[in-house]
Design a protein around this motif. Structure first.
Motif, PDB file in Angstrom:
ATOM      1  N   LEU A 264     -86.175  34.864  36.823  1.00  0.00           N
ATOM      2  CA  LEU A 264     -86.727  35.885  35.911  1.00  0.00           C
ATOM      3  C   LEU A 264     -88.016  35.010  35.299  1.00  0.00           C
ATOM      4  O   LEU A 264     -88.955  35.766  34.990  1.00  0.00           O
ATOM      5  CB  LEU A 264     -85.799  35.790  34.535  1.00  0.00           C
ATOM      6  N   ALA A 265     -87.916  33.873  35.118  1.00  0.00           N
ATOM      7  CA  ALA A 265     -89.219  33.156  35.014  1.00  0.00           C
ATOM      8  C   ALA A 265     -90.246  33.260  35.901  1.00  0.00           C
ATOM      9  O   ALA A 265     -91.529  33.942  35.595  1.00  0.00           O
ATOM     10  CB  ALA A 265     -89.108  31.725  34.804  1.00  0.00           C
ATOM     11  N   ALA A 266     -89.983  33.358  37.268  1.00  0.00           N
ATOM     12  CA  ALA A 266     -90.935  33.538  38.326  1.00  0.00           C
ATOM     13  C   ALA A 266     -91.397  35.166  37.960  1.00  0.00           C
ATOM     14  O   ALA A 266     -92.870  35.516  38.256  1.00  0.00           O
ATOM     15  CB  ALA A 266     -90.299  33.545  39.585  1.00  0.00           C
ATOM     16  N   VAL A 267     -90.753  36.167  37.800  1.00  0.00           N
ATOM     17  CA  VAL A 267     -90.922  37.611  37.784  1.00  0.00           C
ATOM     18  C   VAL A 267     -91.784  37.960  36.372  1.00  0.00           C
ATOM     19  O   VAL A 267     -92.685  38.417  36.483  1.00  0.00           O
ATOM     20  CB  VAL A 267     -89.619  38.517  37.875  1.00  0.00           C
ATOM     21  N   TRP A 268     -91.325  37.257  35.220  1.00  0.00           N
ATOM     22  CA  TRP A 268     -92.013  37.437  33.984  1.00  0.00           C
ATOM     23  C   TRP A 268     -93.558  37.112  34.289  1.00  0.00           C
ATOM     24  O   TRP A 268     -94.401  37.731  33.747  1.00  0.00           O
ATOM     25  CB  TRP A 268     -91.143  37.097  32.841  1.00  0.00           C
TER      26      TRP A 268
END
Lengths: 610, 116
Positions: A264-268
Motif C-alpha cells: 500500500l505504501a508503494a501504491v499510495w
C-alpha cells in the motif's frame, strides 16, 4: 546561447524533494496502519485487495522514471517520430485492464494467491510453474530495479544546490587520468614505459569507461593493454561523492517507506507522485509552447538549426518526419520498429508482474472499469504534451552537447520558471517528477521481489508453517538485503539504463502475456504448456539480446552498445511473443490435459447454496 | 472446450478480450499505416494542423497519432462504461483454507476467518 548557460537548481528543488521524501514516509506510516488490520501477507503484499479506481489507474501501468528521462531525450534528439515510438500507450488503458484484469482478479481470489508465481502455481496446481515464474520475475525485475537505483541517485545529485550538475545523463561521472592516478599506477608496479605512453591522456576527460579503454587500447600494445588495462581504467575511475550520497539517501528513503507500509505504501506514494508528474507536465506545456512561438514555429526553428560550422548543414526536415533525425545518420524508427514499439508498451502493460499484482489487488470490477477511463485521460495529458514540450525545448535550447540531451527537461524548466514568482519552487515541483517516478518504480518492484522471496521460496519450500512474526521479520530483512544489493551494484553504476528499462518491460511481456492468457481463458491449458510458453518467450528475448551484442550495429533504433538483434528489423518482442504462443500451444496439445476438478474450480461457477 | 456451467465472468471477459484486441489491432493498423503514408517522406511538403493557442501538429502526427489517441480515449470510455460488465469476483479464499495463512492465524491467536 541558452545551452551554454550553466543553470543552477538552487534550493527550491532540494526543498520540494525533501517534502516529497517526507510525504512518502508519512504515506508509508499511514499504509502500515491499514496493513495491520488484516492477515500480514495479504495486507503487506496485496493491500487486502482494496485498490480503488484512482490507485489502480495511476499506478498499475504507468511506466518508470524513463517517462521523464529517456523519453524526453529521444524526442529532443530525433524529433516528431518519437510520437510513433510511444503511440502504443493510446490503447494501454484498455489492454492493461481489459485483457486479463477481471479474470486475474477473480482467479487470485479463487486461489488465494498473493504473488504472481503464487497465482500460476495455484492455477495449474504445479510448484514447478510457480518456480519458473519466480525465476523470471526475479530476473527481469531485479535488473530493472538496479537500473532505477542509479537513476534515483543521479536525480538526488542534480537536486543538490550548486552541484554544477543538472543532467539526468548516464555518463555524468567523467573518467580522467589525473597525476594522482599515475602515482597509483606506479605504486602498483606498472612499467614506466607504459606510464609514459599514457602521458597524452592525463587531464583529458572521457564520458565512459568504454570510451576511456578504447583510447588507451590505441596507445598501448596488445600485451600491455591486456596486462595493465584494468588497473589503468580503475586509476581513472572518478570518485563521485555527490552520486554516492544520492545513492544512500535514495536507497534509505525508498527502502524505508516501502518497508514500513509494504504494497500500500508503494501504491499510495506512486499515486501521489503520478499526480505530481501530471502537474509538472501540464505546467511545463503551458509555459513552453508560447515561449517557443507555438509548435509550428518550434518545429520550423528546429529544422533550421545548424549541425556543423557549415552554414548549409542543418537538421532538416528529417526532424519532422519518419524515420526521424539522427546526428550519425542512423534510422531511429523504421516502420518495423514503429510496429514493434506499439506492441512493446501494450504487452508490457499486460505482462509486467508489478501490473499483474496491482490488478490482483483491485477492489472490484467497477473499479477496474473506472481505471480504464482515468488512465486513458492521464496518458493523453502526459505523453502528447511531453512530446510538444521537448519539440519546443529543441527550439529554445538548440545545441545541447552530444550525450547531454537528457538535460532537456531540467534545463527547460529552469529557463521557463526563472522569471516567475516562486519560480524556484515551481522548478522544484517539475524537477522532482522524475525522482517520484523512479521511487514509485523501485518501491513497487521491491514489494514484488520481496514477496517472491518470502512467499514463493521461504514459505513454499523452506518453512511452510512459518509464523506471522517470522514472515514479517524475514520480509523486512529481505527488503533491506535487496536494497543493499541494489546499492552495491550501483557503487560503480551500471551503464545503459534505458536498455535495462526496455529489456525488463519486454521481458515481462514475452514471459507472462501468453501464459496469463492461457491461465485465464483456455480450459485445456496445462502446467507443461505454461512452463514451455514462459521459457520460450523469456529464452527468445535473452537469446536475441546476447546475439545482438555480437552483431554489427544495424544502424536502427536507439544508439547503444547493448542492443538486441533486430531480426527483419523488428524488436525481439515480436519474436518472443510468437515463440511463447507457438511453443505454449504446441506443448499443451502434446501433453496430458489438466485434471477436470482443477478446471472446474478455475472456470466454472461456484455451486450455489441450497 | 467450454462447459455449460462456466462462470459468467469467464464468458463475459472472453467477449471483452476479443473486443479489446480488435480495437488494439485497428488502432495499430490505422496508426502505422497513416504515419507511414503521410509521415515517412521527408521530401514532401511539411503541413501543419493548427488547433488552438499555438498548438499545432505536423499533419501526419495529427492524423496518425493525435486523432487515434483521442478516439482510443473515447472508445475506452465507452467500453468501460457501456460494454464491460460488472461481475462478482467471488469470495476470497478464507485463511483457514490456506495452510500458510492458517499457521499464521494460529500463531497470532486470530481464530476467526480473515476474508479478503
Amino acid at each position: 546561447m541558452l545551452a551554454n548557460v550553466a543553470p543552477s537548481t538552487g534550493y527550491g528543488t532540494l526543498f520540494v524533494l525533501v517534502l516529497l521524501i517526507v510525504a512518502s514516509v508519512w504515506l508509508g506510516a499511514v499504509a502500515q496502519r491499514v496493513v495491520q488490520k488484516g492477515a500480514f501477507l495479504k495486507g503487506y503484499f496485496l493491500g487486502n485487495r482494496g485498490l480503488g479506481a484512482w490507485a489502480l489507474a495511476l499506478t498499475a501501468t504507468v511506466q518508470s522514471g524513463g517517462t521523464f528521462m529517456g523519453f524526453p531525450s529521444l524526442v529532443y534528439s530525433h524529433g516528431w517520430i518519437v510520437a510513433l515510438w510511444i503511440a502504443g500507450y493510446m490503447v494501454v488503458p484498455l489492454t492493461g485492464f481489459g485483457v486479463v484484469g477481471k479474470r486475474l482478479a477473480q482467479l487470485s481470489r479463487r486461489t488465494g494467491a498473493v504473488t504472481v508465481p503464487d497465482l500460476f502455481r495455484e492455477r495449474f496446481n504445479s510448484p514447478a510453474v510457480g518456480l519458473v515464474a519466480l525465476v523470471f520475475v526475479l530476473t527481469f525485475m531485479t535488473s530493472m530495479m538496479i537500473a532505477q537505483f542509479k537513476a534515483g541517485a543521479l536525480i538526488m545529485k542534480i537536486a543538490w544546490p550548486n552541484s554544477g550538475v543538472i543532467a539526468l545523463s548516464e555518463d555524468l561521472n567523467q573518467y580522467e587520468l589525473k597525476p594522482s592516478g599515475i602515482e597509483l599506477l606506479r605504486k602498483q608496479s606498472v612499467a614506466e614505459n607504459v606510464i609514459d605512453t599514457l602521458t597524452p591522456l592525463v587531464g583529458k576527460p572521457f564520458n565512459s569507461d568504454a570510451e576511456f579503454k578504447a583510447e588507451i587500447s590505441k596507445l598501448l600494445t596488445k600485451d600491455d593493454f591486456k596486462t595493465h588495462g584494468k588497473a589503468i581504467a580503475a586509476a581513472a575511475e572518478p570518485f563521485d561523492w555527490l552520486y554516492l550520497m544520492g545513492l544512500v539517501i535514495f536507497g534509505l528513503t525508498v527502502v524505508g517507506y516501502t518497508l514500513i507500509g509494504g504494497f500500500l505504501a508503494a501504491v499510495w506514494t506512486d499515486l501521489f507522485q503520478s499526480v505530481m508528474m501530471l502537474f509538472g507536465v501540464v505546467l511545463l506545456a503551458v509555459l513552453a509552447i508560447p515561449a517557443a512561438g507555438g509548435l509550428e514555429q518550434a518545429t520550423l526553428t528546429a529544422i533550421q538549426q545548424k549541425v556543423s560550422v557549415d552554414p548549409d548543414e542543418v537538421i532538416g526536415a528529417a526532424y519532422a518526419f519518419g524515420p526521424g533525425y539522427s546526428a550519425d545518420g542512423r534510422e531511429f524508427m523504421p516502420i518495423t520498429l514503429g510496429i514493434s514499439f506499439f506492441m512493446v508498451w501494450v504487452f508490457a502493460g499486460i505482462g509486467s508482474p508489478a501490473s499483474i499484482v496491482r490488478v490482483m489487488a483491485s477492489k472490484s470490477t467497477a473499479h477496474i472499469r473506472k481505471s480504464i477511463f482515468l488512465l486513458g485521460g492521464y496518458n493523453l495529458l502526459i505523453y502528447i504534451p511531453l512530446i510538444m514540450i521537448c519539440i519546443c525545448g529543441r527550439s529554445l535550447i538548440p545545441s545541447l552537447p552530444a550525450g547531454k540531451s537528457d538535460e532537456i527537461i531540467p534545463r527547460l524548466t529552469l529557463l521557463l520558471t526563472g522569471g516567475l514568482p516562486a519560480g524556484s519552487l515551481l522548478a522544484g515541483l517539475v524537477l522532482t517528477a522524475p525522482f517520484g517516478a523512479v521511487m514509485a518504480t523501485v518501491s513497487g518492484y521491491l514489494v514484488v521481489i520481496a514477496s517472491g522471496i518470502v512467499r514463493d521460496i521461504f514459505q513454499r519450500f523452506i518453512r511452510p508453517h512459518a509464523t506471522n512474526s517470522e514472515i514479517r521479520r524475514l520480509t523486512y530483512i529481505t527488503m533491506i538485503l535487496v536494497g543493499i544489493f541494489a546499492f552495491a551494484m550501483n557503487v560503480k553504476p551500471v551503464p545503459y539504463l534505458q536498455v535495462f528499462v526496455v529489456f525488463s518491460g519486454t521481458g515481462g511481456a514475452v514471459t507472462f502475456v501468453i501464459p496469463s492468457l492461457m491461465a485465464c481463458y483456455w480450459r485445456r491449458a496445462n502446467s507443461s504448456g505454461c512452463i514451455a510458453a514462459m521459457v520460450a518467450g523469456g529464452g527468445t528475448l535473452i537469446a536475441f539480446y546476447v546475439a545482438g551484442s555480437f552483431m554489427p550495429d544495424p544502424k536502427i533504433g536507439v544508439i547503444s552498445s547493448v542492443r538486441p538483434f533486430y531480426f527483419l528489423g523488428f524488436d525481439p518482442i515480436l519474436w518472443g511473443m510468437s515463440a511463447s504462443a507457438l511453443v505454449g500451444v504446441f506443448v499443451t496439445l502434446l501433453t496430458t490435459p489438466p485434471d477436470t476438478s482443477l478446471v472446474t474450480k478455475m472456470f466454472d461457477a461456484a455451486p450455489t447454496a441450497a | 472446450m467450454s462447459s455449460s456451467l462456466e462462470d459468467p465472468v469467464v464468458r463475459s471477459t472472453r467477449r471483452e478480450v476479443v473486443a479489446v484486441l480488435s480495437i488494439t489491432a485497428i488502432a495499430l493498423t490505422y496508426t502505422v499505416y497513416t504515419c507511414y503514408r503521410l509521415g515517412f517522406d521527408s521530401k514532401s511538403e511539411l503541413k501543419f494542423v493548427k488547433l488552438f493557442a499555438g498548438v499545432a501538429f505536423p499533419e501526419w502526427v495529427f492524423w496518425g497519432i493525435v486523432l487515434p489517441w483521442l478516439a482510443s480515449f473515447v472508445v475506452g470510455a465507452i467500453f468501460a462504461f457501456y460494454v464491460m460488465e460488472d461481475a462478482d469476483l467471488g469470495e476470497e479464499l478464507a485463511d483457514d483454507d490456506d495452510v500458510f495463512a492458517a499457521a499464521q492465524a494460529a500463531e497470532s491467536g486470530e481464530g476467526e476467518k480473515h476474508v479478503g
